[in-house]
Enzyme design. Structure first.
Site, short mmCIF file in Angstrom:
data_model
loop_
_atom_site.label_atom_id
_atom_site.label_comp_id
_atom_site.label_asym_id
_atom_site.label_seq_id
_atom_site.Cartn_x
_atom_site.Cartn_y
_atom_site.Cartn_z
N ASN A 1 0.79 -1.19 0.06
CA ASN A 1 -0.17 -0.08 -0.01
C ASN A 1 0.76 1.18 0.10
O ASN A 1 1.91 1.29 0.86
CB ASN A 1 -0.93 -0.02 1.16
CG ASN A 1 -1.66 1.20 1.19
OD1 ASN A 1 -1.56 2.15 1.06
ND2 ASN A 1 -3.17 0.76 1.73
N HIS B 1 1.07 6.04 1.97
CA HIS B 1 1.66 7.20 2.68
C HIS B 1 2.69 7.93 1.95
O HIS B 1 3.55 8.78 2.51
CB HIS B 1 1.96 6.38 4.08
CG HIS B 1 0.73 6.49 4.96
ND1 HIS B 1 -0.06 7.48 5.23
CD2 HIS B 1 0.25 5.26 5.33
CE1 HIS B 1 -1.18 6.83 5.66
NE2 HIS B 1 -1.06 5.56 5.94
N HIS C 1 -5.80 3.48 -1.30
CA HIS C 1 -7.07 3.81 -0.67
C HIS C 1 -7.28 5.28 -1.31
O HIS C 1 -6.60 6.26 -0.73
CB HIS C 1 -7.00 3.86 0.81
CG HIS C 1 -8.28 4.06 1.59
ND1 HIS C 1 -8.47 3.80 2.89
CD2 HIS C 1 -9.51 4.34 1.04
CE1 HIS C 1 -9.66 4.22 3.29
NE2 HIS C 1 -10.33 4.42 1.97
N ARG D 1 -9.33 8.11 -0.34
CA ARG D 1 -10.47 8.27 0.69
C ARG D 1 -11.36 9.57 0.28
O ARG D 1 -10.81 10.31 -0.69
CB ARG D 1 -9.49 8.90 1.87
CG ARG D 1 -8.88 7.75 2.59
CD ARG D 1 -8.01 8.17 3.95
NE ARG D 1 -9.23 8.27 4.98
CZ ARG D 1 -9.37 7.28 6.03
NH1 ARG D 1 -8.77 6.38 5.92
NH2 ARG D 1 -10.62 7.67 6.70
N ARG E 1 -7.18 12.92 1.36
CA ARG E 1 -5.84 13.30 2.07
C ARG E 1 -4.56 12.85 1.75
O ARG E 1 -3.60 13.45 2.02
CB ARG E 1 -6.19 12.68 3.65
CG ARG E 1 -6.00 11.30 4.11
CD ARG E 1 -6.25 11.14 5.47
NE ARG E 1 -7.56 11.39 6.04
CZ ARG E 1 -8.02 10.74 7.07
NH1 ARG E 1 -6.97 9.88 7.86
NH2 ARG E 1 -9.13 11.09 7.63
N GLU F 1 -8.81 0.16 -2.23
CA GLU F 1 -9.75 0.33 -1.30
C GLU F 1 -10.52 1.67 -1.39
O GLU F 1 -10.06 2.69 -1.97
CB GLU F 1 -8.89 0.42 0.00
CG GLU F 1 -8.30 -0.79 0.45
CD GLU F 1 -7.27 -0.46 1.51
OE1 GLU F 1 -7.14 0.69 1.84
OE2 GLU F 1 -6.36 -1.28 1.84
N THR G 1 -8.23 3.61 8.84
CA THR G 1 -9.45 2.58 9.01
C THR G 1 -9.62 2.13 10.55
O THR G 1 -8.54 1.50 10.97
CB THR G 1 -9.29 1.76 7.94
OG1 THR G 1 -8.60 2.37 6.81
CG2 THR G 1 -10.62 0.86 7.75
N GLU H 1 -10.90 -9.56 3.64
CA GLU H 1 -9.47 -9.03 4.27
C GLU H 1 -9.97 -8.92 5.84
O GLU H 1 -10.57 -8.31 6.25
CB GLU H 1 -9.17 -7.95 3.72
CG GLU H 1 -7.76 -7.52 4.28
CD GLU H 1 -7.47 -6.05 3.61
OE1 GLU H 1 -7.76 -5.44 2.90
OE2 GLU H 1 -6.32 -5.40 4.35
N HIS I 1 -3.70 -4.45 8.15
CA HIS I 1 -3.44 -3.31 8.97
C HIS I 1 -2.54 -3.49 10.03
O HIS I 1 -2.64 -4.36 10.84
CB HIS I 1 -5.03 -2.96 9.61
CG HIS I 1 -5.22 -1.59 9.62
ND1 HIS I 1 -4.79 -0.97 10.60
CD2 HIS I 1 -5.98 -0.79 8.65
CE1 HIS I 1 -5.21 0.40 10.33
NE2 HIS I 1 -5.69 0.56 9.17
N GLY I 2 -1.75 -2.56 10.30
CA GLY I 2 -0.69 -2.43 11.40
C GLY I 2 0.45 -3.47 11.30
O GLY I 2 0.83 -3.62 12.25
N1 PXP Z 1 -5.88 -2.92 4.52
C1 PXP Z 1 -6.72 -2.12 4.68
C2 PXP Z 1 -8.20 -2.10 4.36
C3 PXP Z 1 -6.70 -0.69 4.90
O1 PXP Z 1 -7.34 0.29 5.09
C4 PXP Z 1 -5.18 -0.49 5.23
C5 PXP Z 1 -4.71 0.86 5.58
O2 PXP Z 1 -4.97 1.73 4.38
C6 PXP Z 1 -4.16 -1.48 5.13
C7 PXP Z 1 -4.81 -2.73 5.04
C8 PXP Z 1 -2.84 -1.29 5.32
O3 PXP Z 1 -2.56 -0.76 6.73
P1 PXP Z 1 -1.38 -0.35 7.05
O4 PXP Z 1 -1.01 0.81 6.57
O5 PXP Z 1 -1.43 -0.23 8.62
O6 PXP Z 1 0.07 -1.33 6.63
#
Ligand code: PXP
Length: 244
Positions: free
Chosen positions: A7, A10, A43, A45, A49, A70, A101, A151, A191-192
């Site tokens: 992803n 950032h 993603h 949004r 942002r 996303e 999220t 997911e 995520h995370g």
């Molecule tokens: N999966 C989803 C659905 C998300 O919204 C995000 C964050 O955009 C991620 C995965 C990736 O998460 P992270 O940036 O914490 O690795």
């Protein structure tokens, strides 16, 4: 078989801090691909942002691996997805005030709407995935609306401190993955995740795809995008005991 989708949101966050042209998330996506990423996730949004509409088109055109888009389940995003035609959309809940999220979609309370979006995506050859918490009832709802995949939100797992709580959460994740697979859903997770906490998640053999962003982009500041992606792949391979 496991795949890593990187992803690059950032990278756009850094660019938007100055509203300039650099760094470019497409360039980062190309480096991630060169390092072995199997796909790219972004993603878009509602508040724009980080990723902007132009980025979505540029990245779709520029990358050679699949694009996972996303998005929130809104009419605006559905219209855009039908124009862009990514490989896959992943529906996520979205709140303006949140930093990232927070939690998975409540599929049960909006089956009709989500099913309508699923039909539109399938009619256009786009895979349909739903980001949910590790909850058996949500998994069943995803199957009822004929999603291709779920997911699993690993966010809660990655924020816990006590080993007992981590064990319980991993157990919830494992049960949800097992059930999803039994119901014919493909299973992804994200995520995370970082080099450390990916280990237990990568050992769950039902999980076919990992979506990882923030940590990889952060590491890229120190070691470069390619090294950061390669190191994540190495960690997944070590945990799985197989090449991905
Ligand atoms: N999966 C989803 C659905 C998300 O919204 C995000 C964050 O955009 C991620 C995965 C990736 O998460 P992270 O940036 O914490 O690795």
């Amino acid at each position: 078989m496991a795949r890593l989708f990187v992803n690059v949101d950032h990278v756009a966050t850094i660019r938007e801090a100055r509203k300039t042209l650099e760094p470019n998330p497409l360039s980062a996506a190309l480096l991630a691909e060169r390092a072995g990423a199997h796909g790219i996730t972004i993603h878009l949004r509602e508040d724009r942002r980080h990723i902007q509409d132009n980025d979505v088109y540029n990245i779709k055109q520029g990358i050679t691996t699949p694009l996972n888009l996303e998005m929130a389940p809104t009419q605006e995003m559905v219209d855009l997805a039908l124009k862009v035609k990514p490989y896959q959309i992943s529906l996520v809940p979205e709140k303006r005030q949140e930093i990232t999220t927070e939690g998975g979609l409540d599929v049960i309370s909006q089956e009709e709407v989500l099913s309508g979006i699923r039909q539109k995506m399938h009619a256009n050859g786009i895979l349909f995935s739903l980001f949910i918490d590790p909850d058996l009832e949500q998994v069943k709802a995803c199957q009822r609306i004929q999603a291709d995949s779920i997911e699993i939100n690993t966010g809660t797992y990655t924020e816990l401190d006590s080993s007992e709580a981590i064990k319980l959460e991993l157990d919830r994740i494992q049960k949800s993955c097992t059930q999803a697979r039994e119901l014919g859903l493909k299973v992804f997770a994200g995520h995370g995740l970082n080099y450390h906490n990916i280990k237990a998640i990568a050992q769950i053999e039902e999980i076919e795809e990992f979506n990882i962003g923030h940590f990889i982009v952060g590491q890229a500041v120190y070691v470069g995008m390619e090294n950061a992606v390669k190191e994540m792949i190495r960690n997944i391979e070590m945990a799985r005991g197989q090449k991905i």
